[in-house]
Write an enzyme that holds these catalytic residues in place. Structure first.
Site, PDB file in Angstrom:
ATOM      1  N   THR A 105      -7.161   4.713 -20.683  1.00 34.71           N
ATOM      2  CA  THR A 105      -6.593   5.284 -19.462  1.00 34.71           C
ATOM      3  C   THR A 105      -7.747   5.585 -18.525  1.00 34.71           C
ATOM      4  O   THR A 105      -8.605   6.413 -18.826  1.00 34.71           O
ATOM      5  CB  THR A 105      -5.808   6.563 -19.758  1.00 34.71           C
ATOM      6  OG1 THR A 105      -4.736   6.256 -20.644  1.00 34.71           O
ATOM      7  CG2 THR A 105      -5.242   7.167 -18.471  1.00 34.71           C
ATOM      8  N   LYS A 180       0.270   4.040 -15.858  1.00 37.04           N
ATOM      9  CA  LYS A 180      -0.124   5.080 -16.818  1.00 37.04           C
ATOM     10  C   LYS A 180      -0.205   6.443 -16.132  1.00 37.04           C
ATOM     11  O   LYS A 180       0.060   7.482 -16.757  1.00 37.04           O
ATOM     12  CB  LYS A 180      -1.474   4.730 -17.457  1.00 37.04           C
ATOM     13  CG  LYS A 180      -1.914   5.702 -18.564  1.00 37.04           C
ATOM     14  CD  LYS A 180      -0.911   5.772 -19.713  1.00 37.04           C
ATOM     15  CE  LYS A 180      -1.261   6.833 -20.753  1.00 37.04           C
ATOM     16  NZ  LYS A 180      -2.457   6.514 -21.536  1.00 37.04           N
ATOM     17  N   LYS A 248      -8.902  14.833 -18.402  1.00 42.47           N
ATOM     18  CA  LYS A 248      -9.486  13.708 -17.664  1.00 42.47           C
ATOM     19  C   LYS A 248      -8.411  12.906 -16.947  1.00 42.47           C
ATOM     20  O   LYS A 248      -8.529  12.576 -15.769  1.00 42.47           O
ATOM     21  CB  LYS A 248     -10.275  12.825 -18.629  1.00 42.47           C
ATOM     22  CG  LYS A 248     -10.830  11.543 -18.025  1.00 42.47           C
ATOM     23  CD  LYS A 248      -9.925  10.326 -18.263  1.00 42.47           C
ATOM     24  CE  LYS A 248      -9.804   9.993 -19.738  1.00 42.47           C
ATOM     25  NZ  LYS A 248      -8.979   8.759 -19.967  1.00 42.47           N
TER      26      LYS A 248
END
Length: 306
Positions: A105, A180, A248
C-alpha cells in the site's frame, strides 16, 4: 508476453518481502507450481519458504535478474522506492519484457512514477495492493486491487487466483493504489465502530462472547467484526496488519484527499486515535489494538479488565 508465458511451466517468479502477509502470499504461488527466487530484509523470515524450495538472492536486483515477473510487498513508500528504484532495486535487474508487480500500500503517484520508469526499460509495472490481512493471506482469499496494463494484468490471472479470491483491474497505473485508499478509509472507520461497540457491551455488563454472536451475522456484521472482534475479546493484539502501517496508510489517504480538495474528518479522527494507540506502545500490534486507546479515554485498562 502472451498469456501462456505466465504459467508455472513458462516463467520464474521473484518475490521481495516476507512479512506478516508476504510469506503466505509467496507460499501460495509456490504451491501453485511456480519456482521462486526471493529476498527479504530479515532472512530468518524467509527460512520456511527456502526450506520449501525457494532460492535466496542477496538483493532485490539479484531477485529480478533471476526472474521474469517480480512481486514485492514491503512496508512504506520509502521501502518501495528502495527495493524497486534503488541501485540494488528490482527495476535495475529486470530484463526487457519483464513484469514488476508492486503490492505494498503506497502512493498512487509513486506507482505512476515506477510505471513510467519501467517503460523506459521496456518493463511493465503493475500496482496491486491487497486487503484481507494475515487471515486472507494465509487462506489465499485476499482482495487484490490492480492498476496498470490490462492485458498484462489478465495474463497474471494464475498468480492472482493463487493469492486471492477477488481481483479487479481498476484502470491505469496508480488506480490500484487509489482503490486501496478507498479500502483503508472504510477499514479505519469500521474499526472504531467495532471497538466502541465492544467497549459499550463491556461497560453495560454484557457477556462479550454472547453479544458478539448476537450481532455478528446481522446488519452490523462486517469482516472486521467477524475476524478481529474475537481477538479483541480474547485480548489478542497479534498483528494481522500493524497499526504503524495503518497510520502510514491514513497519512496517504489524507494527502491524496487534500490534493483532491476533499475533507475527510472521519479519517482525521481515526489517524489521531491510532496515533494514541501507537504512542501507548501498540505501533507493532494489530489494528484491533485500537481498543486500548479508546478504552483508556474512558479510564479502562482493557488488558486487565475483569
Amino acid at each position: 508476453m502472451s498469456k501462456q508465458c505466465f504459467s508455472p511451466e513458462e516463467i520464474h517468479l521473484g518475490w521481495i518481502g516476507t512479512g506478516v502477509m508476504g510469506g503466505s502470499m509467496c507460499r501460495h504461488l509456490m504451491e501453485t507450481g511456480y519456482s521462486v527466487t526471493l529476498y527479504s530484509r530479515t532472512r530468518s523470515k524467509a527460512e520456511p519458504l527456502l526450506a520449501a524450495g525457494a532460492k535466496w538472492a542477496d538483493s532485490p536486483r539479484a531477485v529480478a535478474e533471476a526472474s521474469h515477473v517480480v512481486f514485492s510487498i514491503v512496508g512504506h513508500p520509502a521501502d518501495v522506492r528502495e527495493v524497486i528504484l534503488g541501485e540494488k532495486g528490482a527495476l535495475a535487474g529486470l530484463a526487457s519484457g519483464g513484469v514488476l508487480v508492486e503490492m505494498t500500500t503506497s502512493l498512487p503517484s509513486l506507482a505512476v512514477e515506477i510505471a513510467e520508469l519501467a517503460l523506459e526499460r521496456e518493463v511493465i509495472a503493475i500496482d496491486a495492493p491487497v486487503s484481507g490481512g494475515d487471515v486472507g493471506a494465509k487462506n489465499g482469499t485476499l482482495s487484490i486491487m490492480i492498476g496498470g496494463d490490462r492485458p498484462t494484468v489478465e495474463s497474471l490471472q494464475p498468480c492472482w487466483d493463487a493469492m486471492g479470491s477477488n481481483w479487479v483491474w481498476q484502470g491505469p497505473a496508480g488506480a490500484g493504489q487509489h482503490t486501496k485508499i478507498v479500502n483503508q478509509t472504510l477499514v479505519a472507520a469500521g474499526m472504531i465502530g467495532v471497538c466502541e461497540a465492544l467497549l459499550y457491551a463491556y461497560k453495560a455488563g454484557l457477556n462479550l462472547d454472547s453479544a458478539f454472536k448476537a450481532v455478528a451475522t446481522g446488519a452490523a456484521g462486517s469482516w472486521a467484526f467477524s475476524n478481529l472482534g474475537p481477538r479483541i475479546i480474547a485480548g489478542d493484539d497479534a498483528p494481522g496488519f500493524f497499526i504503524e502501517h495503518l497510520i502510514k496508510d491514513l497519512g496517504i489517504v489524507l494527502a491524496e484527499a487534500e490534493a483532491l480538495q476533499l475533507k475527510l474528518p472521519g479519517v482525521e479522527l481515526a489517524r489521531d486515535l491510532y496515533n494514541r494507540a501507537a504512542e501507548a506502545g501498540h505501533g507493532r500490534s494489530g489494528t484491533q489494538a485500537l481498543i486500548h486507546a479508546l478504552a483508556n479515554i474512558s479510564g479502562i485498562d482493557w488488558s486487565n479488565r475483569d
